[in-house]
Design a protein around this motif. Structure first.
Motif, PDB file in Angstrom:
ATOM      1  N   LEU A  25       0.867  -1.169   0.000  1.00 15.41           N
ATOM      2  CA  LEU A  25       0.000   0.000   0.000  1.00 15.41           C
ATOM      3  C   LEU A  25       0.903   1.218   0.000  1.00 15.41           C
ATOM      4  CD1 LEU A  25      -1.689  -2.396   1.314  1.00 15.41           C
ATOM      5  CD2 LEU A  25      -3.190  -0.586   2.101  1.00 15.41           C
ATOM      6  N   ASP A  26       0.990   1.877  -1.150  1.00 21.67           N
ATOM      7  CA  ASP A  26       1.985   2.924  -1.328  1.00 21.67           C
ATOM      8  C   ASP A  26       1.602   3.786  -2.524  1.00 21.67           C
ATOM      9  OD1 ASP A  26       4.732   4.199  -1.526  1.00 21.67           O
ATOM     10  OD2 ASP A  26       5.164   2.679  -0.015  1.00 21.67           O
ATOM     11  N   THR A  27       2.592   4.207  -3.324  1.00 19.47           N
ATOM     12  CA  THR A  27       2.364   5.102  -4.457  1.00 19.47           C
ATOM     13  C   THR A  27       1.990   4.370  -5.736  1.00 19.47           C
ATOM     14  OG1 THR A  27       4.692   5.082  -5.082  1.00 19.47           O
ATOM     15  CG2 THR A  27       3.982   6.831  -3.564  1.00 19.47           C
ATOM     16  N   GLY A  28       1.849   3.076  -5.657  1.00 21.73           N
ATOM     17  CA  GLY A  28       1.563   2.294  -6.851  1.00 21.73           C
ATOM     18  C   GLY A  28       2.831   1.671  -7.389  1.00 21.73           C
ATOM     19  N   ILE A  29       2.805   1.304  -8.650  1.00 20.83           N
ATOM     20  CA  ILE A  29       3.906   0.543  -9.240  1.00 20.83           C
ATOM     21  C   ILE A  29       4.187   1.040 -10.653  1.00 20.83           C
ATOM     22  CG2 ILE A  29       2.549  -1.300 -10.277  1.00 20.83           C
ATOM     23  CD1 ILE A  29       5.313  -2.225  -8.023  1.00 20.83           C
ATOM     24  N   GLY A  68       4.823   8.614 -11.271  1.00 22.06           N
ATOM     25  CA  GLY A  68       5.950   9.408 -10.804  1.00 22.06           C
ATOM     26  C   GLY A  68       7.181   9.429 -11.678  1.00 22.06           C
ATOM     27  N   THR A  69       8.123  10.232 -11.214  1.00 24.31           N
ATOM     28  CA  THR A  69       9.425  10.364 -11.855  1.00 24.31           C
ATOM     29  C   THR A  69      10.491  10.212 -10.773  1.00 24.31           C
ATOM     30  OG1 THR A  69       9.644  12.734 -11.457  1.00 24.31           O
ATOM     31  CG2 THR A  69       8.455  12.070 -13.450  1.00 24.31           C
ATOM     32  N   VAL A  70      11.716  10.072 -11.196  1.00 29.95           N
ATOM     33  CA  VAL A  70      12.800   9.937 -10.215  1.00 29.95           C
ATOM     34  C   VAL A  70      13.035  11.224  -9.453  1.00 29.95           C
ATOM     35  CG1 VAL A  70      13.960   8.077 -11.434  1.00 29.95           C
ATOM     36  CG2 VAL A  70      14.561  10.438 -11.956  1.00 29.95           C
ATOM     37  N   ASP A  71      12.467  12.342  -9.930  1.00 27.94           N
ATOM     38  CA  ASP A  71      12.636  13.628  -9.260  1.00 27.94           C
ATOM     39  C   ASP A  71      11.606  13.886  -8.175  1.00 27.94           C
ATOM     40  OD1 ASP A  71      14.634  14.066 -11.102  1.00 27.94           O
ATOM     41  OD2 ASP A  71      13.307  15.114 -12.490  1.00 27.94           O
ATOM     42  N   SER A  72      10.699  12.967  -7.971  1.00 27.66           N
ATOM     43  CA  SER A  72       9.609  13.213  -7.032  1.00 27.66           C
ATOM     44  C   SER A  72       9.626  12.198  -5.902  1.00 27.66           C
ATOM     45  CB  SER A  72       8.269  13.150  -7.768  1.00 27.66           C
ATOM     46  OG  SER A  72       7.987  11.817  -8.128  1.00 27.66           O
ATOM     47  N   SER A  73       8.696  12.362  -4.980  1.00 30.05           N
ATOM     48  CA  SER A  73       8.554  11.373  -3.906  1.00 30.05           C
ATOM     49  C   SER A  73       7.807  10.155  -4.409  1.00 30.05           C
ATOM     50  CB  SER A  73       7.802  11.988  -2.721  1.00 30.05           C
ATOM     51  OG  SER A  73       6.494  12.343  -3.109  1.00 30.05           O
ATOM     52  N   ARG A  74       7.404  10.204  -5.648  1.00 30.50           N
ATOM     53  CA  ARG A  74       6.748   9.061  -6.258  1.00 30.50           C
ATOM     54  C   ARG A  74       7.776   7.950  -6.460  1.00 30.50           C
ATOM     55  NH1 ARG A  74       3.957  12.270 -11.152  1.00 30.50           N
ATOM     56  NH2 ARG A  74       4.150  14.277 -10.178  1.00 30.50           N
ATOM     57  N   LEU A  75       7.370   6.873  -6.999  1.00 30.81           N
ATOM     58  CA  LEU A  75       8.191   5.682  -7.232  1.00 30.81           C
ATOM     59  C   LEU A  75       8.507   4.943  -5.944  1.00 30.81           C
ATOM     60  CD1 LEU A  75      10.669   7.027  -9.946  1.00 30.81           C
ATOM     61  CD2 LEU A  75       8.456   5.948 -10.277  1.00 30.81           C
ATOM     62  N   HIS A  76       8.058   5.450  -4.821  1.00 27.57           N
ATOM     63  CA  HIS A  76       8.317   4.805  -3.537  1.00 27.57           C
ATOM     64  C   HIS A  76       7.709   3.408  -3.504  1.00 27.57           C
ATOM     65  CE1 HIS A  76       7.991   4.174   0.887  1.00 27.57           C
ATOM     66  NE2 HIS A  76       9.184   4.751   0.860  1.00 27.57           N
ATOM     67  N   THR A  78       7.221   1.306  -5.978  1.00 29.41           N
ATOM     68  CA  THR A  78       8.055   0.404  -6.773  1.00 29.41           C
ATOM     69  C   THR A  78       9.311   0.035  -5.991  1.00 29.41           C
ATOM     70  OG1 THR A  78       7.196   1.365  -8.814  1.00 29.41           O
ATOM     71  CG2 THR A  78       9.273   0.145  -8.971  1.00 29.41           C
ATOM     72  N   HIS A  79       9.897   1.020  -5.324  1.00 25.09           N
ATOM     73  CA  HIS A  79      11.095   0.793  -4.505  1.00 25.09           C
ATOM     74  C   HIS A  79      10.800  -0.207  -3.385  1.00 25.09           C
ATOM     75  CE1 HIS A  79      14.842   1.782  -2.448  1.00 25.09           C
ATOM     76  NE2 HIS A  79      14.133   1.963  -1.344  1.00 25.09           N
ATOM     77  N   VAL A  80       9.708   0.005  -2.675  1.00 28.91           N
ATOM     78  CA  VAL A  80       9.339  -0.886  -1.569  1.00 28.91           C
ATOM     79  C   VAL A  80       9.027  -2.286  -2.092  1.00 28.91           C
ATOM     80  CG1 VAL A  80       7.608  -1.305   0.230  1.00 28.91           C
ATOM     81  CG2 VAL A  80       8.575   0.988  -0.066  1.00 28.91           C
ATOM     82  N   ALA A  81       8.308  -2.368  -3.215  1.00 28.96           N
ATOM     83  CA  ALA A  81       8.011  -3.680  -3.809  1.00 28.96           C
ATOM     84  C   ALA A  81       9.303  -4.419  -4.143  1.00 28.96           C
ATOM     85  CB  ALA A  81       7.148  -3.516  -5.055  1.00 28.96           C
ATOM     86  N   GLY A  82      10.297  -3.696  -4.629  1.00 28.14           N
ATOM     87  CA  GLY A  82      11.579  -4.316  -4.943  1.00 28.14           C
ATOM     88  C   GLY A  82      12.295  -4.829  -3.705  1.00 28.14           C
ATOM     89  N   ILE A  83      12.281  -4.063  -2.639  1.00 33.22           N
ATOM     90  CA  ILE A  83      12.903  -4.511  -1.389  1.00 33.22           C
ATOM     91  C   ILE A  83      12.246  -5.807  -0.922  1.00 33.22           C
ATOM     92  CG2 ILE A  83      13.153  -3.993   1.073  1.00 33.22           C
ATOM     93  CD1 ILE A  83      13.453  -1.019   0.220  1.00 33.22           C
ATOM     94  N   ILE A  84      10.944  -5.860  -1.033  1.00 32.14           N
ATOM     95  CA  ILE A  84      10.208  -7.038  -0.564  1.00 32.14           C
ATOM     96  C   ILE A  84      10.412  -8.224  -1.489  1.00 32.14           C
ATOM     97  CG2 ILE A  84       7.892  -7.989  -0.172  1.00 32.14           C
ATOM     98  CD1 ILE A  84       7.117  -5.099   0.753  1.00 32.14           C
ATOM     99  N   GLY A  85      10.273  -8.018  -2.805  1.00 35.86           N
ATOM    100  CA  GLY A  85      10.244  -9.187  -3.663  1.00 35.86           C
ATOM    101  C   GLY A  85      10.808  -9.041  -5.059  1.00 35.86           C
ATOM    102  N   ALA A  86      11.852  -8.235  -5.243  1.00 33.67           N
ATOM    103  CA  ALA A  86      12.450  -8.132  -6.577  1.00 33.67           C
ATOM    104  C   ALA A  86      12.983  -9.487  -7.021  1.00 33.67           C
ATOM    105  CB  ALA A  86      13.586  -7.110  -6.572  1.00 33.67           C
ATOM    106  N   VAL A  87      12.914  -9.718  -8.320  1.00 29.26           N
ATOM    107  CA  VAL A  87      13.464 -10.940  -8.897  1.00 29.26           C
ATOM    108  C   VAL A  87      14.960 -10.979  -8.576  1.00 29.26           C
ATOM    109  CG1 VAL A  87      13.938 -12.142 -11.070  1.00 29.26           C
ATOM    110  CG2 VAL A  87      11.744 -10.991 -10.720  1.00 29.26           C
ATOM    111  N   THR A  88      15.428 -12.151  -8.201  1.00 31.75           N
ATOM    112  CA  THR A  88      16.809 -12.320  -7.782  1.00 31.75           C
ATOM    113  C   THR A  88      17.614 -13.029  -8.870  1.00 31.75           C
ATOM    114  OG1 THR A  88      16.041 -12.457  -5.515  1.00 31.75           O
ATOM    115  CG2 THR A  88      18.246 -13.261  -5.921  1.00 31.75           C
TER     116      THR A  88
END
Length: 186
Positions: A25-29, A68-76, A78-88
């Motif tokens: 539950l965050d900024t989306g993906i 979002g863009t990398v210049d904003s608080s957006r993308l959070h 996607t970042h959190v989803a990666g921490i939890i379960g990014a492909v390894t």
């Protein structure tokens, strides 16, 4: 950070399970992100504030795309989803803590410094846990874990009621205390 939480040692015992669904539950993906490919299950967009949505509408819909863009608080999200379960082991990005779980993006935070409305977030908590929310379609499979990696200025009884209901429905709810260094016991 994976070394700090001793993830390599944990991976010797368990790799995770594709039977576990984690709702972020965050900024989306960001759609099509290669580190999340094949791990996503359908999510939802709960943002109703037009100043925050930035997606051309203010209705709740099945498109949890982060605009979002990398210049904003957006993308959070996607970042959190990666921490939890990014492909390894794909030679891209990072390794997720859980190497096999499924990820359910639920957009609740908008483009204005990650703002969100408690009622939207509370409904998203219920929805992700498989609890009916008005006439919205339920997820095909409720989330086992709900991750809320954001904080707020005060205790919200609206959110607390939704979290209590989600836990009562069998979900594990993981919440952040924020990054302000505040005492989470108050």
């Amino acid at each position: 950070n994976l070394q700090m939480i001793r993830a390599p040692e944990a991976w010797l015992t368990a790799q995770g399970s594709p039977d576990v669904v984690v709702a972020i539950l965050d900024t989306g993906i960001v759609p099509g992100h290669p580190d999340l490919a094949g791990r996503l299950v359908p999510g939802f967009d709960f943002i109703t504030n037009p100043d925050s949505a930035d997606d051309g509408d203010t209705r709740r819909d099945p498109d949890p795309t982060d605009t979002g863009t990398v210049d904003s608080s957006r993308l959070h999200g996607t970042h959190v989803a990666g921490i939890i379960g990014a492909v390894t082991n794909n030679r891209l990005g990072i390794a997720g803590v859980d190497r096999a779980c499924r990820l359910m993006p639920v957009r609740v935070l908008g483009i204005r410094n990650g703002d969100g409305i408690d009622s939207d977030i509370a409904d998203a908590v219920r929805w992700a846990a498989g609890i009916p929310v008005g006439s919205l379609p339920r997820p095909a499979r409720p989330a086992d874990v709900l991750n809320l990696s954001f904080g707020g200025p005060v205790l919200s009884f609206t959110l607390q009621r939704a979290i209590t209901q989600a836990v009562g429905n069998g979900a594990l709810v993981v919440v952040a205390a924020g990054n302000g260094g505040d005492d989470a016991r108050t």
